[in-house]
Design an enzyme around this catalytic site. Structure first.
Site, short mmCIF file in Angstrom:
data_model
loop_
_atom_site.label_atom_id
_atom_site.label_comp_id
_atom_site.label_asym_id
_atom_site.label_seq_id
_atom_site.Cartn_x
_atom_site.Cartn_y
_atom_site.Cartn_z
N GLY A 87 -5.02 -0.26 4.05
CA GLY A 87 -6.10 0.59 3.54
C GLY A 87 -7.03 -0.25 2.68
N GLY A 135 -1.66 0.78 5.69
CA GLY A 135 -2.47 1.79 6.39
C GLY A 135 -2.52 1.59 7.90
N GLU A 158 3.85 -2.84 -0.19
CA GLU A 158 3.24 -2.09 -1.30
C GLU A 158 3.88 -2.31 -2.66
OE1 GLU A 158 1.92 -0.20 2.42
OE2 GLU A 158 3.86 -0.88 1.69
N ASP A 166 3.64 3.96 1.68
CA ASP A 166 3.20 5.33 1.94
C ASP A 166 2.88 5.55 3.41
OD1 ASP A 166 0.88 3.75 1.75
OD2 ASP A 166 -0.33 5.37 0.93
#
Length: 375
Positions: A87, A135, A158, A166
């Site tokens: 992301g 992402g 992460e 996530d």
């Protein structure tokens, strides 16, 4: 006649525009044959996913899902280096610091897109050629088919930046064999090429140079069923000989991974690693010691709870965690150390696992009332 002429003018204008914008558009959406094709087009940024891309991809998937003439969806990246490296963290950091809505909207809309992929009624084929992290994993792993190549590099790194794995990591990671998902989540270990298949993250393996031919064959399928698509992918998969003989990179360590990472708390995992004392265990300790203690505790609980939740419930939980990270310290410090100043020496607060209280972690998982993610 005048009407027709005006209509043609509009179409020509549109063609000129699309020709002009296509090369610069961040995501290309096109229909070819029976396939809807999504191309992530930010090669300089390794196809990192930003909010405007999410806002284009989501409605298009929903439209194709309803379209009787669309039989499958293909997603890929341009530039040859990455499918999608993650992301757009920089933008989120800047927004979060000043309390901008983007820090809420990005995660909310990204997770809604992850769920759309996970529930998509049309076969969804992700060509994960090159770097596929964070992402980018969310854009691929929840779909029906994930095609890895010798250039695929998978990771969920992460915890290095004060975040947690996530985009539905709490759903797919604990479902990998043994404690492999826990290991990947807590250490950010990178899997390459065929190992992405052997880990159970990809469904097929095809040489990178064969992808254009595979794509053409997928587009040429006439009203295919999921089985027809699987058969075609299998036919390419079977012919791919690269690294076929090699055993899974973590094979020799799986027994240790399964026992060491089965502890209920981070403190116990660390204790087990210290007691084990093997070169492998010591290396994991060194890695874990660099990570955000808050992220580690959050992640372990996320995976333990996610193991028996639906994807929807996992994403709802992860949205709560994302907002806890936006309110906290470590995410901004991690991004500073890894992406901005690049000094690779984050100063985590709290700095030790023992200082991250259960109450604090509980708080991160609390419902957000009206602000909860609605799927």
């Amino acid at each position: 006649r005048q009407k027709l002429f005006n209509r043609l003018q509009v179409i020509l204008q549109h063609l000129k525009m699309s020709k002009h914008t296509d090369s610069t558009a961040e995501v290309l959406l096109e229909k070819r044959g029976g396939a809807g094709i999504i191309t992530l087009n930010r090669p300089k940024a390794l196809n990192a996913l930003n909010l405007s891309m999410i806002r284009q991809i989501y409605p298009q998937i929903k439209t194709w899902e309803q379209d009787p003439e669309t039989f499958l969806i293909i997603i890929k990246g341009t530039g040859g280096k990455a499918f999608c490296a993650g992301g757009d963290i920089r933008a989120i950091t800047d927004a979060g610091k000043v309390g901008d809505r983007l820090a809420q909207d990005f995660f909310r809309e990204e997770y809604i897109l992850n769920n759309a992929i996970g529930t998509c009624k049309k076969p969804y084929v992700a060509l994960i050629d090159g770097i596929t992290m964070g992402g980018g994993v969310g854009l691929s792993v929840h779909g029906h088919f994930r095609v890895a190549t010798e250039k695929t590099l998978f990771a969920m790194p992460e915890t290095t930046i004060g975040l947690f794995p996530d985009v539905g990591g709490g759903y797919f990671l604990p479902r990998l064999s043994g404690k492999l998902g826990y290991y990947l989540a807590l250490t950010g270990f990178r899997l390459k090429g065929r190992d992405v298949l052997k880990a159970g993250i990809a469904t097929h393996f095809v040489e990178s140079e064969k992808l254009p031919a595979l794509e053409s064959d997928l587009i040429a399928l006439k009203s295919p069923s999921t089985e027809n698509i699987a058969d075609l992918l299998n036919s390419y998969h079977v012919k791919s000989k690269v690294d076929q003989e090699k055993e899974f990179v973590l094979d020799e360590h799986m027994e240790k991974i399964n026992s060491l990472f089965s502890a209920n708390t981070m403190e116990e995992i660390v204790k087990k690693l210290k007691q084990d004392g093997s070169p492998f265990a010591i290396k994991q300790l060194e890695t874990i010691n660099k990570m955000s203690p808050t992220s580690l505790k959050m992640t372990l609980r996320q995976l333990r709870e996610g193991a028996c939740m639906s994807l929807q419930d996992v994403l709802t939980m992860e949205y709560r965690l994302s907002q806890a990270c936006m309110r906290g310290h470590d995410f901004y410090e991690g991004v500073r150390a890894v992406l901005i100043d690049k000094d690779q020496s984050p100063r985590w607060k709290p700095a030790a696992l023992e200082e991250v209280s259960d109450e604090f972690v509980d708080d991160c998982f609390k419902p957000l009332g009206n602000n909860d993610l609605k799927l």
